[in-house]
Write a protein that holds these residues in place. Structure first.
Motif, PDB file in Angstrom:
ATOM      1  N   GLN A 203      36.132  15.697  42.809  1.00 49.44           N
ATOM      2  CA  GLN A 203      35.550  15.299  41.532  1.00 49.44           C
ATOM      3  C   GLN A 203      35.264  16.554  40.711  1.00 49.44           C
ATOM      4  OE1 GLN A 203      32.075  12.844  41.843  1.00 49.44           O
ATOM      5  NE2 GLN A 203      32.027  12.338  39.682  1.00 49.44           N
ATOM      6  N   SER A 204      35.764  16.590  39.502  1.00 45.67           N
ATOM      7  CA  SER A 204      35.806  17.841  38.743  1.00 45.67           C
ATOM      8  C   SER A 204      34.484  18.244  38.121  1.00 45.67           C
ATOM      9  CB  SER A 204      36.860  17.733  37.634  1.00 45.67           C
ATOM     10  OG  SER A 204      36.565  16.643  36.791  1.00 45.67           O
ATOM     11  N   TYR A 205      33.602  17.273  37.919  1.00 44.89           N
ATOM     12  CA  TYR A 205      32.309  17.601  37.300  1.00 44.89           C
ATOM     13  C   TYR A 205      31.268  17.768  38.381  1.00 44.89           C
ATOM     14  CZ  TYR A 205      28.165  17.319  34.339  1.00 44.89           C
ATOM     15  OH  TYR A 205      26.981  17.602  33.700  1.00 44.89           O
ATOM     16  N   PRO A 206      30.469  18.850  38.336  1.00 41.80           N
ATOM     17  CA  PRO A 206      30.498  19.906  37.320  1.00 41.80           C
ATOM     18  C   PRO A 206      31.508  21.001  37.681  1.00 41.80           C
ATOM     19  CG  PRO A 206      28.664  20.258  38.807  1.00 41.80           C
ATOM     20  CD  PRO A 206      29.314  18.986  39.253  1.00 41.80           C
ATOM     21  N   GLY A 207      32.012  21.642  36.645  1.00 40.61           N
ATOM     22  CA  GLY A 207      32.971  22.722  36.847  1.00 40.61           C
ATOM     23  C   GLY A 207      32.413  24.076  36.480  1.00 40.61           C
ATOM     24  N   SER A 208      31.112  24.157  36.273  1.00 38.78           N
ATOM     25  CA  SER A 208      30.504  25.410  35.833  1.00 38.78           C
ATOM     26  C   SER A 208      29.062  25.473  36.308  1.00 38.78           C
ATOM     27  CB  SER A 208      30.542  25.512  34.306  1.00 38.78           C
ATOM     28  OG  SER A 208      29.707  24.514  33.733  1.00 38.78           O
ATOM     29  N   LEU A 209      28.492  26.644  36.232  1.00 38.17           N
ATOM     30  CA  LEU A 209      27.082  26.817  36.591  1.00 38.17           C
ATOM     31  C   LEU A 209      26.191  25.992  35.676  1.00 38.17           C
ATOM     32  CD1 LEU A 209      24.706  28.193  38.005  1.00 38.17           C
ATOM     33  CD2 LEU A 209      25.049  30.183  36.520  1.00 38.17           C
ATOM     34  N   MET A 210      26.477  26.004  34.372  1.00 36.34           N
ATOM     35  CA  MET A 210      25.615  25.243  33.456  1.00 36.34           C
ATOM     36  C   MET A 210      25.757  23.748  33.708  1.00 36.34           C
ATOM     37  SD  MET A 210      27.609  25.940  29.855  1.00 36.34           S
ATOM     38  CE  MET A 210      29.408  25.987  29.782  1.00 36.34           C
ATOM     39  N   GLY A 211      26.944  23.314  34.163  1.00 34.58           N
ATOM     40  CA  GLY A 211      27.126  21.911  34.517  1.00 34.58           C
ATOM     41  C   GLY A 211      26.313  21.530  35.739  1.00 34.58           C
ATOM     42  N   SER A 212      26.267  22.421  36.726  1.00 33.64           N
ATOM     43  CA  SER A 212      25.461  22.164  37.920  1.00 33.64           C
ATOM     44  C   SER A 212      23.989  22.038  37.555  1.00 33.64           C
ATOM     45  CB  SER A 212      25.650  23.305  38.930  1.00 33.64           C
ATOM     46  OG  SER A 212      26.972  23.338  39.409  1.00 33.64           O
ATOM     47  N   MET A 213      23.518  22.887  36.668  1.00 34.17           N
ATOM     48  CA  MET A 213      22.118  22.846  36.266  1.00 34.17           C
ATOM     49  C   MET A 213      21.798  21.559  35.523  1.00 34.17           C
ATOM     50  SD  MET A 213      21.538  26.824  35.120  1.00 34.17           S
ATOM     51  CE  MET A 213      19.764  26.644  34.900  1.00 34.17           C
TER      52      MET A 213
END
Length: 987
Positions: A203-213
């Motif tokens: 599953q592609s989301y999250p793909g970034s640190l800000m997405g994880s947060m």
């Protein structure tokens, strides 16, 4: 079915623990051992600050009965005399994956499900797994347990190191002699988190640190909503999160800035995370201290680089060289700052490196008392198990170490590690230290024998003069077996001897190459005082001169933070970017970080006077569209990422901040990329080089978000066949759909009734309410028109079209809509939708009344924006003053910060640049770049910094060469990627 299995497993453990006394004894005669064991005459370290000399430790049934000097020893007691030896509480490792099988990486190609979860009845995102319990995946690992015990550990906290919400951990005693019913101290201890996705899902989301947060924040919001009974469907993930709220929350952050990011999320939701750091906390001690968090600190200190090849050595950044030099001070710095921490084996390549690195930390200033605390009482306190382990107090598990001396001395031997009253031998207590130099007479020759290393792992070296013989030595139960071979003659000698209890010379049998047996004696040489001193010196970890920190702690960092100064610029050519235009031979007075006065013949009044004769003074350059100073740019895992914000991932250590200052830039908007139609929120920052991330962001910052149109958002250039939209028509429908949903959400929110907070729709509702502004990535006129119509349909206005290389075709409509244009000066034809771009674009838009800015979207161009502005004079005939406004007051207007910056006007922030020449000349240099009265770039100081960097690099390389020549470990140089982000950067 899974619940039934879990219940049966729990019952079986409980049955083993409670009912085992009445289990049938069908496998032999068994008796319960109920005796006491007393360890007498030892130096007992009850806890890091309490020591008992010639004390007694009494244990029974795996627990400590008492410890002290005058202990009444019962009759049925086994007494073990430990005269001259020490007893310490066994160590605790708070962060491991001991006994947990490594998760298997998900397989599948690009067409596999990327945008939806793969589990039913759980949270919608696969990377959120709070329902996962370590005990369901645990299998005791004897091999690893032995390695851990050799380093002094008796208890570990373990969990599955996979995912963002990783589920619960468990506490395990490293007791080989019992079963899970005994050694599993707590089958649920702590909830675990990280910023890293699970490897088990594509599953592609999250793909970034800000997405994880953003995702983690939404999880907490949803758990609260679910807990109030507002969700009709069952969600086992949220139920597990709610159920385990009383457990400690442990967050693997991994470095100094992520520590603070994790802490910020915790503060938002009233959670005091126990944070697993990265070993670089020393660089941000004040902020780490202010977090008020407890920390678990790894001691995986970097190895030196092999710098023997000067060309390869040039690849190594000063930042990485400093990390090698400074990292061993991290525990000491945390200690001195009063930050609570424990130590862990986490991140070490080999568990056996732990003691070596710990001694290194002690050599660099960590006190032995603090080191012991960080391995015993601190982790016990952090994990809420102080009633069970961490000290040698009555009632706690009999987890203790028996050592030959102080536990952290290099000469000290760890004999036994008792876990839950069960003895585990590490080294025999009766084994004698045999290090030293000996002579062996055999076959008419005299051989020199050197024995080094520890009693458990001795090393041998056999020589005659300069000739070394290949040798092998084994030492067990005070018997020494030594063989050595003459490589030329291939003759092999074999010896066996016994070590006397007092040590010294030993003797035995030697088998000659011809098979004949003889007696031999290995006569030990008496070490001289100077030899002993040299030996002691060799056994101490080397301590190198530690380079001082800078702010930030990278090349070009400041030795001290810039201080605000009152200053008077005399006789400058002042480009006001206001109606006053360009003022010749004019003075500008700066007081308290503000522009105080503008005029001629002003009095300094105590301010520093700067002769600006023949020079040009301007407002600081502002870049409306930048991607520097961020750790990630795109969150493309979904077609809308309005919930993420660049403010979460501002990187204050990006050297491009300093380079931009050298180009006269003082403010930038860091925009999300163009991976999706609705991108993330922006960060508007001042380039205050040396401040932390929060110190860069504008206070009371205007709210912006990035939208995008064109090739990127419909994925023309990468093969994703499952994410909507795939066409420009789909992009329009996506906007309409999301704004309809945001409208409904906003109505529900304003109704006064309970509603589920959704960070994504909350952001879009702010747009509808005029509280957040859109900066939209755009190229072709059809899509520009489309978005303006969508905005008008929902009764709001687009703030800025950025790029907008076909803006000249729709300038009149832009004026009517009220949108600005931030464009490139002369970029064209770099992809299909840019084919109609012309360099006259900026001038044509400006001529129709559009507020026009020139932006960079590029880390290199951003430091030459003064020259980019000048191109509008060549292409379109803009006046010099209007051209200069495209990089000062105009971008300030587009960013809604023109009341503070963008022009030289009394009362505005003193964000100024002193140029050596006409500011748009290719010969112009920024001699001083000032923000709020503080000089963040100075041309003369820059020359000094360059020389200082060269000197420091040479000093560090010399240290690394000495490390290599002294037999220390080194690693090959590596070039640190200097990545410049653009709109289409993947993350």
């Amino acid at each position: 079915m899974k619940k039934i299995k879990l219940l049966l497993f729990a019952i079986s453990i409980a049955s083993t623990a409670v009912a085992q006394d009445y289990f049938p004894k069908n496998d032999g005669v068994k008796e319960t051992n109920s005796h006491y064991t007393a360890f007498t005459n030892a130096t007992i370290h009850v806890n890091p600050t309490q020591t008992i000399n010639n004390g007694v430790l009494l244990i029974k049934d795996g627990k400590i009965v008492s410890s002290g000097k005058s202990i009444n020893i019962p009759e049925n007691t086994i007494t073990i005399d430990l005269e001259g030896k020490h007893i310490y509480a066994s160590f605790i490792d708070s962060y491991t994956n001991f006994g947990i099988e490594k998760p298997k990486r998900a397989q599948g190609g690009r067409r596999s499900p990327q945008y939806s979860a793969t589990r039913e009845g759980f949270y919608w995102n696969d990377h959120i797994m709070p329902e996962k319990n370590a005990i369901d995946h645990f299998k005791y690992d004897k091999k690893t347990a032995e390695k851990m015990r050799k380093e002094g550990f008796g208890v570990v906290s373990t969990h599955s190191m996979d995912g963002i919400a990783r589920g619960t951990g468990m506490l395990v005693a490293l007791n080989d002699n019992d079963k899970e019913a005994t050694r599993v101290i707590d089958d649920v201890n702590g909830q675990f988190y990280s910023f890293s996705k699970s490897v088990t899902s594509r599953q592609s989301y999250p793909g970034s640190l800000m997405g994880s947060m953003a995702l983690l924040r939404q999880v907490y919001i949803d758990a609260d909503w679910y807990d109030k009974g507002n969700v009709p469907t069952k969600d086992r993930s949220l139920e597990a999160l709610i159920k385990n709220r009383g457990e400690i929350s442990i967050f693997e952050a991994g470095d100094k800035t992520n520590n603070l990011r994790a802490d910020k999320i915790g503060d938002q939701f009233g959670i005091n995370y126990l944070i697993v750091g990265g070993g670089d906390e020393y660089e941000m001690l004040d902020q780490i201290k202010a977090s008020n968090a407890n920390y678990i600190i790894p001691i995986n200190f970097p190895e030196a680089y092999d710098v023997t090849d000067p060309y390869m050595a040039n690849y190594i950044s000063l930042e990485d060289m400093r990390a090698w030099n400074q990292a061993p001070t991290n525990p000491k710095m945390l200690q001195d700052k009063g930050v609570p921490f424990s130590l862990t084996t986490f991140k070490l390549d080999k568990t056996s490196e732990f003691t070596t690195n710990l001694r290194k930390a002690i050599a660099y200033g960590l006190s032995e008392t603090k080191a012991l605390e960080a391995l015993t009482t601190a982790p016990a306190r952090f994990l809420n198990i102080s009633d069970k382990v961490g000290s040698l107090d009555k009632g706690k598990y009999a987890n203790f170490l028996i050592t030959s001396g102080p536990v952290f001395d290099k000469e000290t031997v760890l004999y036994e590690n008792w876990v839950q009253g069960s003895k585990h031998i590490v080294n025999s207590k009766d084994q004698t230290d045999i290090d030293g130099d000996y002579t062996i007479n055999a076959g008419g020759k005299t051989y020199e024998l050197n024995i080094s290393g520890s009693a458990s792992k001795p090393k041998s070296k056999v020589t005659i003069g300069e000739t070394e013989y290949k040798s092998k030595l084994n030492y067990a139960d005070n018997w020494v077996t030594l063989s050595f071979t003459d490589e030329e003659t291939k003759e092999t000698f074999r010896t066996t001897g016994i070590i006397p209890k007092a040590g010294g010379s030993f003797s035995g049998k030697i088998v000659m190459p011809n098979g004949a047996e003889n007696n031999f004696t290995a006569a030990k040489k008496v070490a001289t005082t100077s030899d002993e001193k040299d030996e002691d010196k060799d056994k101490s970890p080397s301590v190198l001169p530690v380079k001082p920190l800078t702010y930030p702690n990278v090349g070009y960092g400041n030795v001290t933070q810039p201080q605000q100064q009152n200053m008077l610029f005399k006789n400058a050519t002042v480009w006001t970017s206001e109606a006053a235009g360009v003022l010749e031979n004019t003075d500008v007075l700066v007081k308290n970080g503000k522009i105080s006065k503008i005029g001629k013949n002003l009095s300094a009044g105590g301010a520093i006077e700067i002769d600006a004769t023949g020079k040009h003074l301007t407002a600081g350059v502002i870049d409306e569209h930048s991607h520097i100073a961020a750790l990630s740019i795109n969150e493309g895992g979904q077609n809308s990422s309005a919930e993420v914000t660049i403010e979460d991932v501002v990187d204050p250590e990006d050297v491009n901040i300093y380079r931009n200052l050298a180009g006269g830039v003082t403010s930038i908007q860091i925009l999300h990329g163009s991976a999706n139609p609705i991108g993330g929120r922006s960060a508007i920052i001042k380039l205050k080089w040396g401040e932390d991330a929060d110190g860069l962001i504008y206070d009371n910052s205007p709210k912006f978000i990035k939208f995008a149109l064109g090739e990127n958002v419909k994925q023309s250039n990468w093969e994703s066949y499952s994410r909507f939209p795939q066409t420009r028509m789909g992009v329009e429908q996506l906007f309409v759909n999301y704004f309809n949903r945001a409208k409904e959400y906003d109505e529900a929110k304003k109704s006064g009734k309970p509603y589920r907070k959704d960070a994504e729709l909350e952001t879009l509702a702010e747009i509808l309410n005029g509280e957040r502004f859109i900066s939209c990535h755009s190229y072709v006129q059809s899509e520009i028109n489309m978005l303006m119509k969508v905005a008008e349909k929902f009764n709001f206005r687009v703030n800025t079209f950025t790029h907008i290389l076909e803006g000249y075709k729709v300038a009149d409509k832009m004026v009517e809509h009220g949108v600005g244009g931030s464009t490139f000066s002369d970029w064209w034809a770099y992809k299909y939708e840019v084919n109609d771009a012309i360099p006259y674009n900026a001038a044509i838009m400006a001529s129709q009344g559009v507020t026009v800015a020139i932006n960079s979207d590029d880390g290199e161009m951003s430091r030459r924006l003064n020259q980019e502005a000048g191109k509008t004079i060549k292409y379109g005939g803009m006046t010099e003053e209007e051209a200069w406004k495209t990089v000062t007051i105009n971008p300030a207007k587009l960013l809604h910060i023109d009341n503070r910056v963008g022009s030289i006007k009394e009362g505005k922030d003193a964000d100024l640049v002193l140029w050596s020449d006409h500011p748009m000349s290719v010969y112009a240099k920024a001699e001083k770049t000032i923000i709020e009265g503080k000089t963040y770039f100075d041309l003369a100081t820059d020359k000094q910094k360059r020389q200082a960097i060269n000197n420091e690099r040479n000093e560090l390389m010399t240290m690394m060469l000495n490390e290599k020549n002294g037999g220390g470990k080194t690693k090959p140089p590596r070039q640190k990627e200097n990545k410049l982000f653009h709109c289409d950067t993947e993350r």
